[in-house]
Design a protein around this motif. Structure first.
Motif, PDB file in Angstrom:
ATOM      1  N   GLN A 152       0.830  -1.202   0.000  1.00 35.29           N
ATOM      2  CA  GLN A 152       0.000   0.000   0.000  1.00 35.29           C
ATOM      3  C   GLN A 152       0.871   1.261   0.000  1.00 35.29           C
ATOM      4  O   GLN A 152       0.578   2.227  -0.725  1.00 35.29           O
ATOM      5  CB  GLN A 152      -0.922   0.014   1.212  1.00 35.29           C
ATOM      6  N   SER A 194      -4.512   5.865  -5.253  1.00 39.06           N
ATOM      7  CA  SER A 194      -5.198   6.152  -3.997  1.00 39.06           C
ATOM      8  C   SER A 194      -5.408   4.824  -3.265  1.00 39.06           C
ATOM      9  O   SER A 194      -5.239   3.745  -3.848  1.00 39.06           O
ATOM     10  CB  SER A 194      -6.548   6.816  -4.268  1.00 39.06           C
ATOM     11  N   GLU A 195      -5.806   4.890  -1.994  1.00 41.44           N
ATOM     12  CA  GLU A 195      -6.046   3.651  -1.241  1.00 41.44           C
ATOM     13  C   GLU A 195      -7.149   2.808  -1.881  1.00 41.44           C
ATOM     14  O   GLU A 195      -6.971   1.593  -2.039  1.00 41.44           O
ATOM     15  CB  GLU A 195      -6.388   3.979   0.218  1.00 41.44           C
ATOM     16  N   PRO A 196      -8.298   3.394  -2.277  1.00 43.84           N
ATOM     17  CA  PRO A 196      -9.324   2.577  -2.954  1.00 43.84           C
ATOM     18  C   PRO A 196      -8.817   1.969  -4.259  1.00 43.84           C
ATOM     19  O   PRO A 196      -9.153   0.818  -4.577  1.00 43.84           O
ATOM     20  CB  PRO A 196     -10.459   3.581  -3.206  1.00 43.84           C
ATOM     21  N   GLN A 197      -8.029   2.705  -5.008  1.00 41.47           N
ATOM     22  CA  GLN A 197      -7.485   2.180  -6.263  1.00 41.47           C
ATOM     23  C   GLN A 197      -6.546   1.001  -5.994  1.00 41.47           C
ATOM     24  O   GLN A 197      -6.555   0.003  -6.730  1.00 41.47           O
ATOM     25  CB  GLN A 197      -6.742   3.277  -7.018  1.00 41.47           C
ATOM     26  N   GLU A 226      -6.644  -1.060  -3.368  1.00 37.96           N
ATOM     27  CA  GLU A 226      -7.435  -2.218  -2.943  1.00 37.96           C
ATOM     28  C   GLU A 226      -8.158  -2.847  -4.134  1.00 37.96           C
ATOM     29  O   GLU A 226      -8.248  -4.075  -4.235  1.00 37.96           O
ATOM     30  CB  GLU A 226      -8.437  -1.811  -1.863  1.00 37.96           C
ATOM     31  N   GLN A 227      -8.663  -2.022  -5.037  1.00 35.53           N
ATOM     32  CA  GLN A 227      -9.326  -2.536  -6.232  1.00 35.53           C
ATOM     33  C   GLN A 227      -8.348  -3.309  -7.109  1.00 35.53           C
ATOM     34  O   GLN A 227      -8.656  -4.393  -7.617  1.00 35.53           O
ATOM     35  CB  GLN A 227      -9.945  -1.368  -7.025  1.00 35.53           C
ATOM     36  N   ARG A 253      -7.630  -6.652  -5.492  1.00 35.90           N
ATOM     37  CA  ARG A 253      -8.759  -7.577  -5.669  1.00 35.90           C
ATOM     38  C   ARG A 253      -8.777  -8.143  -7.081  1.00 35.90           C
ATOM     39  O   ARG A 253      -9.001  -9.341  -7.289  1.00 35.90           O
ATOM     40  CB  ARG A 253     -10.092  -6.865  -5.375  1.00 35.90           C
ATOM     41  N   ASP A 292     -18.928  -5.056 -11.094  1.00 31.39           N
ATOM     42  CA  ASP A 292     -19.913  -5.793 -10.311  1.00 31.39           C
ATOM     43  C   ASP A 292     -20.767  -6.659 -11.232  1.00 31.39           C
ATOM     44  O   ASP A 292     -20.904  -6.366 -12.431  1.00 31.39           O
ATOM     45  CB  ASP A 292     -20.819  -4.828  -9.540  1.00 31.39           C
TER      46      ASP A 292
END
Length: 276
Positions: free
Chosen positions: A167, A176-179, A181-182, A185, A219
């Motif tokens: 991270q 970014s942090e969400p990017q 994590e995505q 995943r 999704d």
């Protein structure tokens, strides 16, 4: 007569012809056009000192920086949980074999990996160097994380220390942090579709289909158009020609090629499930 002198004489001749045959305005247009062509020719011939040489120099710097950053950070990630495991060493050796590195490049890669495991390794300095030469290329930034994810998951799971380090690297690389994590995943899901995996006929299991959507970064409720767009975007991001043009070393592109196969397998499962 060198090229520069030849261009100058050509300019003078065309301008004189323009004045004789056409109007002064026409001659000016002709002259301006030939002048621009002359500058471009001079640049390609090596008489220029600006943009063309700078582009070539930057591309070379990006290739070397990506190579150095990938292998030093792989070593640093491997050591982040206290020790370099046998699986991590084996994975790195397998990667070098898959990449088809020359004997010289292989020795360089090993030395860089060991540098990354050393107690005094300056992570921040290496990340600054990467940002300087590769930071403007999002596809190179993404491929760096793929290399590091491969190292972290080599022993079966990503530890808390490895996750924190990954991270930190991702944030320094511009994610970014969400990017981050995505991206993690998606990588984890794509790993489920390596080799011959990916739903060969029949009705796919619900969990496999869910992993396929995750591999594409969408999704299950996404529209067909959104799913197709995500698939095409990923295939473009991992396209070898695009990565090489941005500065990725040619002998490291094979990892991207393998990634496109995993994405293709995931897409086939989703496509069949949707009847596309």
């Amino acid at each position: 007569m060198d090229l520069f002198t030849w261009i100058a004489r050509l300019l003078g001749g065309l301008l004189a012809l323009g004045l004789l045959v056409f109007s002064i305005a026409s001659a000016a247009v002709i002259g301006a056009g030939v002048f621009i062509v002359g500058i471009l020719l001079a640049l390609f011939a090596g008489r220029g000192r600006g943009p063309w040489r700078m582009v070539m120099r930057d591309s070379s710097a990006a290739r070397q920086t990506f190579f150095e950053t990938a292998f030093t950070l792989m070593g640093h990630v491997a050591k982040s949980d206290g020790r370099v495991s046998e699986q991590e060493v084996a994975l790195t050796e397998q990667l070098m074999t898959r990449l088809g590195l020359t004997a010289e490049h292989r020795q360089e890669a090993i030395a860089l990996f060991k540098r990354g495991t050393a107690p005094g390794f300056d992570l921040d300095a290496q990340l600054r160097e990467f940002s300087l030469h590769c930071g403007t290329h999002p596809n190179l930034r993404q491929m760096l994380m793929v290399f590091l994810f491969n190292t972290a998951i080599a022993d079966g799971a990503i530890s808390a220390n490895e996750h924190a380090l990954l991270q930190r690297i991702a944030l320094a690389a511009g994610f970014s942090e969400p990017q981050f994590e995505q991206l993690l995943r998606m990588f984890t899901a794509q790993e489920q579709f390596s080799g011959a995996a990916g739903g060969r006929g029949g009705t796919p299991r619900p969990d496999a289909l869910a992993q396929a959507y995750a591999a594409l970064g969408v999704d299950a409720g996404a529209s067909d158009r959104e799913v197709k767009h995500a698939y095409r975007k990923l295939m473009s991001q991992y396209h070898p020609d695009k990565l090489i043009a941005e500065g990725m070393p040619e002998d490291m592109v094979r990892v991207a090629t393998e990634r496109t196969q995993e994405i293709q397998n995931a897409w086939e499962l989703v496509r069949k499930a949707r009847g596309l």
